[in-house]
Design a protein around this motif. Structure first.
Motif, PDB file in Angstrom:
ATOM      1  N   LEU A  16       5.232  79.512  89.951  1.00 35.23           N
ATOM      2  CA  LEU A  16       4.714  79.180  91.151  1.00 35.23           C
ATOM      3  C   LEU A  16       5.671  78.322  91.996  1.00 35.23           C
ATOM      4  O   LEU A  16       6.100  78.596  93.227  1.00 35.23           O
ATOM      5  CB  LEU A  16       3.452  78.756  91.064  1.00 35.23           C
ATOM      6  CG  LEU A  16       2.913  78.224  92.439  1.00 35.23           C
ATOM      7  CD1 LEU A  16       2.514  79.365  93.342  1.00 35.23           C
ATOM      8  CD2 LEU A  16       1.396  77.331  92.184  1.00 35.23           C
ATOM      9  N   ARG A  19       8.692  80.455  93.430  1.00 35.15           N
ATOM     10  CA  ARG A  19       8.143  81.061  94.629  1.00 35.15           C
ATOM     11  C   ARG A  19       8.229  79.983  95.759  1.00 35.15           C
ATOM     12  O   ARG A  19       8.373  80.650  96.790  1.00 35.15           O
ATOM     13  CB  ARG A  19       6.961  81.823  94.294  1.00 35.15           C
ATOM     14  CG  ARG A  19       6.998  82.990  93.292  1.00 35.15           C
ATOM     15  CD  ARG A  19       5.801  83.784  92.892  1.00 35.15           C
ATOM     16  NE  ARG A  19       5.200  84.013  94.236  1.00 35.15           N
ATOM     17  CZ  ARG A  19       3.961  84.507  94.284  1.00 35.15           C
ATOM     18  NH1 ARG A  19       3.169  84.136  93.272  1.00 35.15           N
ATOM     19  NH2 ARG A  19       3.309  85.028  95.273  1.00 35.15           N
ATOM     20  N   ALA A  27       2.643  82.483  97.916  1.00 29.79           N
ATOM     21  CA  ALA A  27       2.816  81.381  96.741  1.00 29.79           C
ATOM     22  C   ALA A  27       2.119  80.238  97.635  1.00 29.79           C
ATOM     23  O   ALA A  27       1.362  79.404  96.539  1.00 29.79           O
ATOM     24  CB  ALA A  27       4.179  80.855  96.325  1.00 29.79           C
TER      25      ALA A  27
END
Length: 184
Positions: A16, A19, A27
């Motif tokens: 995450l 991203r 995200a």
């Protein structure tokens, strides 16, 4: 009953963060969906005002998005870092002059004020109010003229003068303080 979302496992959290650093807007949605409820709970405990907590959350998440490249996974979990960012945002919001001004005023509904017509026999001229207003600063006098002699509400006065409502309230409060000193 809705169950509070759980925090992401470390490997998912790393993905995450990668991203987010890559500016993947999906995200950001995942981040919001995954963490906003828990962050809002923490913020709300600090500010004790649901509306302000919502604002702080949005500002905090924006700061997270803009400064995600400063996140260091070796110093702690993503959620812990976001709590720190949001708490700092909450403290800044509570220290702001706008918050202090707004927290010191209550709406008429909350304050329990009743709207009543002034007695028909009341005339501000009887107490020499018009003469006292001549001693006010011009900007304060124009607000008082609209509010007390023009029959405008604060909102209407703000619209007529083209200034923010908070400015009208501030000028009216300052003018009333001066008038109370002059009337002694």
């Amino acid at each position: 009953m809705n169950k509070a979302p759980t925090l992401l496992p470390a490997t998912d959290e790393e993905i995450l963060v990668q991203r987010l650093v890559a500016r993947d807007e999906q995200a950001l949605r995942v981040l919001h969906d995954q963490y906003s409820r828990n962050l809002l709970t923490v913020i709300n405990r600090l500010v004790r005002d649901e509306t302000l907590a919502q604002d702080v959350l949005q500002e905090g998440l924006l700061k997270v998005w803009l400064s995600i490249d400063r996140y260091d996974a070796t110093r702690g979990r993503l959620f812990t870092w976001m709590v720190r960012v949001c708490c700092n945002q909450a403290i800044d919001a509570m220290r702001s002059p706008r918050h202090r001004f707004n927290s010191g005023t209550k709406s008429l509904e909350v304050g329990g004020a009743q709207r009543a017509q002034a007695p028909s026999s009341f005339n501000p001229e009887h107490i020499g109010l018009r003469e006292l207003t001549l001693k006010l600063k011009p900007k304060q006098r124009e607000v008082i003229d609209l509010l007390y002699f023009g029959g405008c509400t604060q909102v209407e006065a703000a619209e007529q003068l083209g200034i923010p409502l908070a400015t009208v309230k501030t000028r009216a409060r300052a003018a009333l303080a001066v008038l109370s000193q002059l009337a002694k």
